[in-house]
Every structure is written in structure tokens, then in C-alpha cells.
Design a protein around this motif. Structure first.
Motif, mmCIF file in Angstrom:
data_model
loop_
_atom_site.group_PDB
_atom_site.id
_atom_site.type_symbol
_atom_site.label_atom_id
_atom_site.label_comp_id
_atom_site.label_asym_id
_atom_site.label_seq_id
_atom_site.Cartn_x
_atom_site.Cartn_y
_atom_site.Cartn_z
ATOM 1 N N MET A 1 33.727 41.921 47.288
ATOM 2 C CA MET A 1 35.110 41.809 46.807
ATOM 3 C C MET A 1 35.473 43.069 46.024
ATOM 4 S SD MET A 1 37.930 40.024 46.430
ATOM 5 C CE MET A 1 37.446 38.371 46.909
ATOM 6 N N PRO A 2 36.515 43.815 46.456
ATOM 7 C CA PRO A 2 36.920 45.021 45.733
ATOM 8 C C PRO A 2 37.413 44.680 44.324
ATOM 9 C CG PRO A 2 37.963 44.891 47.912
ATOM 10 C CD PRO A 2 37.317 43.568 47.653
ATOM 11 N N ILE A 3 37.245 45.638 43.413
ATOM 12 C CA ILE A 3 37.742 45.458 42.049
ATOM 13 C C ILE A 3 39.262 45.589 42.053
ATOM 14 C CG2 ILE A 3 37.770 46.477 39.738
ATOM 15 C CD1 ILE A 3 34.890 47.284 40.155
ATOM 16 N N THR A 4 39.953 44.650 41.434
ATOM 17 C CA THR A 4 41.412 44.673 41.357
ATOM 18 C C THR A 4 41.858 45.503 40.159
ATOM 19 O OG1 THR A 4 41.558 42.487 42.365
ATOM 20 C CG2 THR A 4 43.499 43.273 41.170
ATOM 21 N N THR A 5 42.848 46.350 40.369
ATOM 22 C CA THR A 5 43.375 47.182 39.295
ATOM 23 C C THR A 5 44.517 46.460 38.579
ATOM 24 O OG1 THR A 5 42.854 49.165 40.598
ATOM 25 C CG2 THR A 5 44.337 49.435 38.718
ATOM 26 N N LEU A 6 44.451 46.436 37.264
ATOM 27 C CA LEU A 6 45.536 45.940 36.421
ATOM 28 C C LEU A 6 46.146 47.144 35.721
ATOM 29 C CD1 LEU A 6 43.812 43.369 36.953
ATOM 30 C CD2 LEU A 6 44.415 42.606 34.666
ATOM 31 N N LEU A 7 47.375 47.502 36.105
ATOM 32 C CA LEU A 7 48.067 48.634 35.504
ATOM 33 C C LEU A 7 48.980 48.131 34.386
ATOM 34 C CD1 LEU A 7 49.125 50.588 38.739
ATOM 35 C CD2 LEU A 7 47.180 51.067 37.234
ATOM 36 N N GLY A 30 37.303 37.314 37.031
ATOM 37 C CA GLY A 30 37.080 38.066 38.259
ATOM 38 C C GLY A 30 36.714 39.509 37.976
ATOM 39 N N GLU A 31 36.672 40.292 39.038
ATOM 40 C CA GLU A 31 36.311 41.702 38.938
ATOM 41 C C GLU A 31 37.589 42.543 38.859
ATOM 42 O OE1 GLU A 31 33.186 42.977 38.738
ATOM 43 O OE2 GLU A 31 32.522 40.887 38.583
ATOM 44 N N TYR A 32 37.781 43.223 37.755
ATOM 45 C CA TYR A 32 38.996 44.015 37.606
ATOM 46 C C TYR A 32 38.765 45.203 36.674
ATOM 47 C CZ TYR A 32 39.546 41.566 33.121
ATOM 48 O OH TYR A 32 39.346 41.065 31.866
ATOM 49 N N GLU A 33 39.660 46.174 36.769
ATOM 50 C CA GLU A 33 39.703 47.308 35.838
ATOM 51 C C GLU A 33 41.104 47.358 35.230
ATOM 52 O OE1 GLU A 33 39.407 51.099 37.752
ATOM 53 O OE2 GLU A 33 40.920 50.628 39.280
ATOM 54 N N VAL A 34 41.205 47.862 34.016
ATOM 55 C CA VAL A 34 42.498 47.974 33.337
ATOM 56 C C VAL A 34 42.800 49.443 33.096
ATOM 57 C CG1 VAL A 34 43.892 47.331 31.344
ATOM 58 C CG2 VAL A 34 42.145 45.750 32.212
#
Length: 340
Positions: A1-7, A30-34
Motif C-alpha cells: 500500500m503506497p503512503i498517502t500524502t497529507l498536504l 494508516g500509512e501517511y506523510e504530512v
């Protein structure tokens, strides 16, 4: 599962940015970056944001230094802030580097309910959903005809758009040849923003999950002023010519503020939002108030009253702040948004 970007778009309100980032950490699974896309929050405040949220990446705009300098001059009373150019290139670069399904927030938006970002992005990919609204201001008028729902906390909808051929609705939306004014006088269309409102079923400024290609279609690189009618028109063009589905969360997942603004002012209210935010920023920096106070609701203005009383600055008194809040809420309430 790709990491989801939170902008997260940000400008000069670190006290809300802190709240936004803490709410993400508390509620999002889940997997995410901010990634914070910042357009001029002074360095001392961004340094504190980094201390409190070390995993967050901050990307500055091309006009970052110029805007920081103008803010300092405005607070000092030597010049008024005038650099009101939106950082389109910063947003475009942020989206281009983001995941194919990404979340767009703003510094004065905070997450109020837990949600699984992995499940939401997977469902959007599977169903080819280009926009999933996390907030809609309590006004469901842009939605009609539920198609499917209950998966990943999303429910698909058909946007309730005006009927007619694309050229006609586009002409009215953009007010070409003052067509809205002419047809309004004839009693055929509502006035101004009320014609535009249904098209927000196709678009959200923030508080939404987007398909990257859809968002990039909505924002041309040359746009430097905030005029959302252009995004609405481009969204309509996309939906007329390509497959697209839309969804909203089964319950609102975010909230926003109606007691402060980064730039809004009113001619009939003597309240300087730049000076007001400066004192709030300083109080936040020195931990004189808690960024999560009142969460999940907004700050109670009375809680922040000591900041304005101690500042004792005639440009931003507490009494005039109260008047400003009334006017700001009236602006959004007139568009059907629930502000309390």
C-alpha cells in the motif's frame, strides 16, 4: 500500500497549524506523510512547529522571505501587508510530488473523527473517485442521488448541477458578457454566489481527498489570485468529458475556524487581522494557551481574550475582534454554511 500524502497549506497561523497537525496524529490511521506548504509563517514559529511535530516536512513558497518581511513591517506599523499573491507554484509542486490519491488540508482545519486513510484511498482508486469531501459545512444542497456507500466511511453522490449544455452553464458560471446579471434581472437564475454553490459538489478548497490528476487539472500554473470560479469551471469541463465519481464522508471528519482569518478584513470593522494573528502567534509560541483547547470545537473567544487584553493594541481590541467574528460568520452563513 503506497503512503498517502497529507498536504497542509499554511500562512501565519501556527497556533492553528499546531492544532491541525496534532489532530492528524491523534485521529488518522494508516500509512501517511504530512507535508506543510508554507507561504510566510515567520521562522521562529516554524521552528517551534518542527520541535512539536518532528516528522512533518515543511516546504516554503518562492515568496516566503518577502512575505515574512512584509508581515514584520506590518506589525511594526511601517508598511501594510500587500503581497496577496497565492502560492500556486508551491501547491502545484506539492501535489505533483504527492501520492496519486492525496489529502488537502489548511492550517485552520483540524481532524475531528478517526478515519483510516489506507481504506479511503484504496476505495477511491477502485471506484475512480476524483474527490471525497471530508467537510461540507453542514449544507447538503450540493449533493443528490446516493449511489453507493458504507465502504471506507464514504458515500458516493451525484453533484446537483444546473441543467443545460456545457457552453451555457460555463458562460453563466464565469459570468461571461455579464450573463448572470442579465438572466437574474429576467428572473431566470439566482444572483452571484448562489448560482456557483451547486458546483461545489465538484470541488473543495481543502478538507478533501483528491485524485492527483483531477486536482492538477483544476489549478493552472498561471493563476495568482484566489478566484474559485475558475476551479469550478474546470471541474465542470472534466466531468463533462471524462469519467468521474464523487464522494463524501458519511459524517464530517474535519472542522474549520470562523473566528480568525489569515487576511480577511471588513471596511466597517476596525480590526487588523495581521496584528491580531501576531499576538496570537506570540502567545502560542510562549505557551500562554493550549492549541487544543476546546477541541474538537473551535477556541472559545473568551479563552483567548487575555491575549488581546495584554497586547493593548488599538488595531486589534477584543471588542472589535468580536465585531469582526460576527461579520465573518455572516459571510459564510449567507452561503449556507453552518458556522456555530
Amino acid at each position: 500500500m503506497p503512503i498517502t500524502t497529507l498536504l497542509v497549506k499554511s500562512f501565519n497561523r501556527p497556533y492553528y497549524l499546531d492544532r491541525c497537525l496534532q489532530s492528524i496524529a491523534d485521529q488518522v490511521r494508516g500509512e501517511y506523510e504530512v507535508v506543510v506548504l508554507d507561504d510566510g509563517t515567520p521562522p521562529a514559529y516554524l521552528d517551534e512547529i518542527t520541535r512539536r511535530h518532528p516528522s512533518v516536512r515543511i516546504e516554503p513558497s518562492a515568496l516566503y522571505d518577502a512575505k515574512v518581511a512584509q508581515l514584520a513591517a506590518h506589525v511594526a506599523g511601517t508598511a501594510s501587508f500587500s503581497l496577496r499573491i497565492i502560492p500556486t507554484k508551491l501547491w502545484l509542486n506539492g501535489v505533483k510530488q504527492a501520492s496519486d490519491i492525496f489529502c488537502m488540508l489548511e492550517d485552520d482545519i483540524w481532524v475531528t473523527q478517526p478515519f483510516d486513510v489506507d481504506a479511503m484511498t484504496a476505495y477511491m482508486r477502485e471506484r475512480q473517485i476524483v474527490l471525497a469531501k471530508m467537510y461540507w459545512g453542514g449544507d447538503p444542497s450540493s449533493f443528490e442521488g446516493k449511489l453507493a456507500g458504507g465502504v471506507a466511511g464514504l458515500r458516493e453522490y451525484v453533484p446537483a448541477l444546473p441543467k443545460g449544455p456545457e457552453w451555457f452553464t460555463r458562460m453563466l458560471l464565469l459570468n461571461t458578457f455579464k450573463s448572470q446579471s442579465v438572466l437574474h434581472r429576467l428572473g431566470l437564475v439566482p444572483e452571484g454566489i448562489y448560482y456557483q454553490l451547486p458546483f461545489y459538489g465538484l470541488y473543495s478548497v481543502a478538507s478533501a481527498m483528491f485524485d492527483k490528476n483531477y486536482w492538477l487539472h483544476l489549478w493552472p500554473a498561471e493563476q495568482q489570485k484566489a478566484n474559485e470560479v475558475h476551479q469550478l469551471a474546470r471541474a465542470m469541463t472534466w466531468t463533462k468529458r471524462r469519467p468521474a465519481r464523487f464522494a463524501k464522508a458519511e459524517q464530517e471528519l474535519t472542522q474549520t475556524s470562523f473566528i480568525t482569518s489569515a487576511t480577511n478584513s471588513f471596511a466597517d470593522v476596525e480590526f487588523d487581522v495581521f496584528a491580531g494573528n501576531h499576538y496570537l502567534n506570540e502567545a502560542w509560541l510562549h505557551r500562554r494557551f493550549d492549541a487544543m483547547a476546546g477541541y474538537p470545537r473551535d477556541f472559545d473567544p473568551e479563552y483567548l481574550r487575555p491575549v488581546f487584553d495584554q497586547a493593548n493594541d488599538p488595531r486589534c481590541t477584543y471588542a472589535n475582534w468580536q465585531r469582526w467574528i460576527v461579520r465573518f460568520k455572516q459571510l459564510y452563513a449567507s452561503m449556507g454554511v453552518v458556522v456555530d
